[in-house]
Design a protein around this motif. Sequence first.
Motif, PDB file in Angstrom:
ATOM      1  N   SER A 142     -43.100  58.686  23.457  1.00 23.42           N
ATOM      2  CA  SER A 142     -42.160  58.871  24.564  1.00 23.42           C
ATOM      3  C   SER A 142     -42.109  57.664  25.493  1.00 23.42           C
ATOM      4  O   SER A 142     -41.321  57.644  26.449  1.00 23.42           O
ATOM      5  N   GLN A 143     -42.945  56.683  25.243  1.00 19.79           N
ATOM      6  CA  GLN A 143     -42.909  55.469  26.046  1.00 19.79           C
ATOM      7  C   GLN A 143     -41.679  54.645  25.651  1.00 19.79           C
ATOM      8  O   GLN A 143     -41.107  54.861  24.581  1.00 19.79           O
ATOM      9  N   PRO A 144     -41.262  53.696  26.494  1.00 19.79           N
ATOM     10  CA  PRO A 144     -40.138  52.828  26.120  1.00 19.79           C
ATOM     11  C   PRO A 144     -40.447  52.112  24.806  1.00 19.79           C
ATOM     12  O   PRO A 144     -41.601  52.070  24.360  1.00 19.79           O
ATOM     13  N   SER A 145     -39.426  51.570  24.180  1.00 16.65           N
ATOM     14  CA  SER A 145     -39.629  50.869  22.918  1.00 16.65           C
ATOM     15  C   SER A 145     -40.536  49.659  23.143  1.00 16.65           C
ATOM     16  O   SER A 145     -40.644  49.142  24.258  1.00 16.65           O
ATOM     17  N   LEU A 146     -41.160  49.200  22.072  1.00 18.50           N
ATOM     18  CA  LEU A 146     -42.028  48.034  22.174  1.00 18.50           C
ATOM     19  C   LEU A 146     -41.234  46.816  22.631  1.00 18.50           C
ATOM     20  O   LEU A 146     -41.745  45.964  23.362  1.00 18.50           O
ATOM     21  N   GLU A 147     -39.977  46.740  22.220  1.00 16.97           N
ATOM     22  CA  GLU A 147     -39.102  45.637  22.639  1.00 16.97           C
ATOM     23  C   GLU A 147     -38.943  45.630  24.155  1.00 16.97           C
ATOM     24  O   GLU A 147     -39.036  44.584  24.809  1.00 16.97           O
ATOM     25  N   GLU A 148     -38.709  46.828  24.733  1.00  9.65           N
ATOM     26  CA  GLU A 148     -38.556  46.934  26.188  1.00  9.65           C
ATOM     27  C   GLU A 148     -39.856  46.599  26.907  1.00  9.65           C
ATOM     28  O   GLU A 148     -39.864  45.898  27.929  1.00  9.65           O
ATOM     29  N   LEU A 149     -40.961  47.133  26.400  1.00 12.17           N
ATOM     30  CA  LEU A 149     -42.260  46.888  27.018  1.00 12.17           C
ATOM     31  C   LEU A 149     -42.629  45.407  26.933  1.00 12.17           C
ATOM     32  O   LEU A 149     -43.180  44.834  27.882  1.00 12.17           O
ATOM     33  N   ASN A 150     -42.300  44.802  25.812  1.00 13.90           N
ATOM     34  CA  ASN A 150     -42.579  43.376  25.627  1.00 13.90           C
ATOM     35  C   ASN A 150     -41.761  42.534  26.609  1.00 13.90           C
ATOM     36  O   ASN A 150     -42.262  41.555  27.170  1.00 13.90           O
ATOM     37  N   LYS A 151     -40.514  42.929  26.838  1.00 11.04           N
ATOM     38  CA  LYS A 151     -39.661  42.187  27.765  1.00 11.04           C
ATOM     39  C   LYS A 151     -40.267  42.174  29.174  1.00 11.04           C
ATOM     40  O   LYS A 151     -40.199  41.166  29.879  1.00 11.04           O
ATOM     41  N   LYS A 152     -40.873  43.281  29.559  1.00  8.88           N
ATOM     42  CA  LYS A 152     -41.500  43.343  30.882  1.00  8.88           C
ATOM     43  C   LYS A 152     -42.645  42.342  30.986  1.00  8.88           C
ATOM     44  O   LYS A 152     -42.816  41.670  32.000  1.00  8.88           O
ATOM     45  N   VAL A 153     -43.432  42.249  29.909  1.00  9.67           N
ATOM     46  CA  VAL A 153     -44.548  41.303  29.901  1.00  9.67           C
ATOM     47  C   VAL A 153     -44.027  39.867  29.970  1.00  9.67           C
ATOM     48  O   VAL A 153     -44.514  39.055  30.754  1.00  9.67           O
ATOM     49  N   VAL A 154     -43.023  39.562  29.151  1.00  5.11           N
ATOM     50  CA  VAL A 154     -42.461  38.213  29.125  1.00  5.11           C
ATOM     51  C   VAL A 154     -41.843  37.860  30.470  1.00  5.11           C
ATOM     52  O   VAL A 154     -41.997  36.725  30.954  1.00  5.11           O
ATOM     53  N   ASP A 155     -41.162  38.813  31.097  1.00  2.00           N
ATOM     54  CA  ASP A 155     -40.557  38.568  32.408  1.00  2.00           C
ATOM     55  C   ASP A 155     -41.624  38.189  33.436  1.00  2.00           C
ATOM     56  O   ASP A 155     -41.426  37.271  34.249  1.00  2.00           O
ATOM     57  N   ILE A 156     -42.753  38.895  33.412  1.00  2.00           N
ATOM     58  CA  ILE A 156     -43.838  38.604  34.350  1.00  2.00           C
ATOM     59  C   ILE A 156     -44.422  37.228  34.067  1.00  2.00           C
ATOM     60  O   ILE A 156     -44.720  36.456  34.984  1.00  2.00           O
ATOM     61  N   ILE A 157     -44.567  36.908  32.786  1.00  2.11           N
ATOM     62  CA  ILE A 157     -45.074  35.587  32.409  1.00  2.11           C
ATOM     63  C   ILE A 157     -44.150  34.495  32.942  1.00  2.11           C
ATOM     64  O   ILE A 157     -44.612  33.495  33.507  1.00  2.11           O
ATOM     65  N   MET A 158     -42.848  34.682  32.778  1.00  2.00           N
ATOM     66  CA  MET A 158     -41.889  33.681  33.238  1.00  2.00           C
ATOM     67  C   MET A 158     -41.916  33.553  34.766  1.00  2.00           C
ATOM     68  O   MET A 158     -41.772  32.457  35.313  1.00  2.00           O
ATOM     69  N   GLU A 159     -42.139  34.661  35.452  1.00  2.00           N
ATOM     70  CA  GLU A 159     -42.214  34.623  36.918  1.00  2.00           C
ATOM     71  C   GLU A 159     -43.410  33.803  37.392  1.00  2.00           C
ATOM     72  O   GLU A 159     -43.389  33.227  38.480  1.00  2.00           O
ATOM     73  N   GLN A 160     -44.432  33.743  36.555  1.00  2.00           N
ATOM     74  CA  GLN A 160     -45.654  33.028  36.923  1.00  2.00           C
ATOM     75  C   GLN A 160     -45.708  31.612  36.338  1.00  2.00           C
ATOM     76  O   GLN A 160     -46.764  30.983  36.331  1.00  2.00           O
TER      77      GLN A 160
END
Length: 279
Positions: free
Chosen positions: A231-249
Motif C-alpha cells: 500500500s506504500q507509493p510505488s518504488l519509482e515515487e519513493l525513489n523520486k523523493k530520495v533523489v529530490d532530497i539529494i539534489m536539494e543538498q
Amino acid sequence: MENEITEETQKKIDQIREWVATQSHLPKDLEDRILLRFLHSCYYDIDKTKHTIELFFKIRDNSPELINHRDPLSPAMQKALKISKMAQYTISGDRNVWFWQLNDPGLEQYDYVQDARMFFMSCDAWMLANNFLAAEDIVVMDVKDITLKFITKFNLSVARKLSKYQEEAMPIRLKQIHVLNAPSFIDKLFGLMKPLLRQEVTEMIHFHPPKSETLYNFISKEDLPQDYGGSQPSLEELNKKVVDIIMEQRETYLNENFWKTEKKGKKTKEATFRSLDID
C-alpha cells in the motif's frame, strides 16, 4: 511526526555537545538533532554514542573514494542514479525501511564503488532532511539483476569500509536485512561479504528466492511499495523523493570538508580516534 525531546534526553544531548567541544578534531557545527540521532541509535548510552561518533568520522576521513566527488549532477552519479532505485520510508511499528533495487541486467553499467558512494550520499541526505527517530531500521534489497559477474565488480577495500560504517557508525537501529529475488548462487556472493560482517549482523540477513512470500513473515504486504503488492507509493515515487532530497543538498556534497574532522589541533586524552580500527 517527530519524536518529543524529554528533559532527560536534552541533558544527554548537552552532555554530548560539551564532549564534542573538548574534541579539537571533531566538527563543532553538528546540530542537536544530529547528536540526538546518534544518542537514539545507541539507546542513549553516552559512552557508546561517543564511540559511534568517533567511528563515523574516522571512516569518513579514511574513505575519500566514497566521500569526495559526490556531485549528484556529474555523469557518473547520474548513471548510478538511473540504474538503482532507493527508498527510505516509515512503516507500522515506527520502523524505518531502507529499500534498494538494482535495474541493470547483466551488470553492464554497475560500478560497485560508485554505488557505495551513492549510498553514503543518500544516507547523508536522509540525516539532513529527516528528524524522525525510528524504533528499528530494516534494509530490503531487491537483487533481481545480480549475476555472478558481481564478483568481478566487487572491491574488498570499499566493502570493508562500507560494512563497518553500516554496522557500527551509522546512527540507526539496524534489526533486519532482507534480500529479495535471491538467485540460486547467492551463497557464493554472500561468501564475499560474510567474513566482513559481525555474527549478529549475519543473523539479521534473510534470503527470499523469486516468487517467495517469506518476506511477509517479517514485513506485512501492506508495508511494501505498490510494485511489490503493498500500500506504500510505488518504488519509482519513493525513489523520486530520495533523489529530490539529494539534489536539494547538492551544495553540501560539493563541500569536500562536509562532516570531516578538523586537521589542526591536538586531540584531548579522552579522544579514542587513533584506537579505532576499520581494517
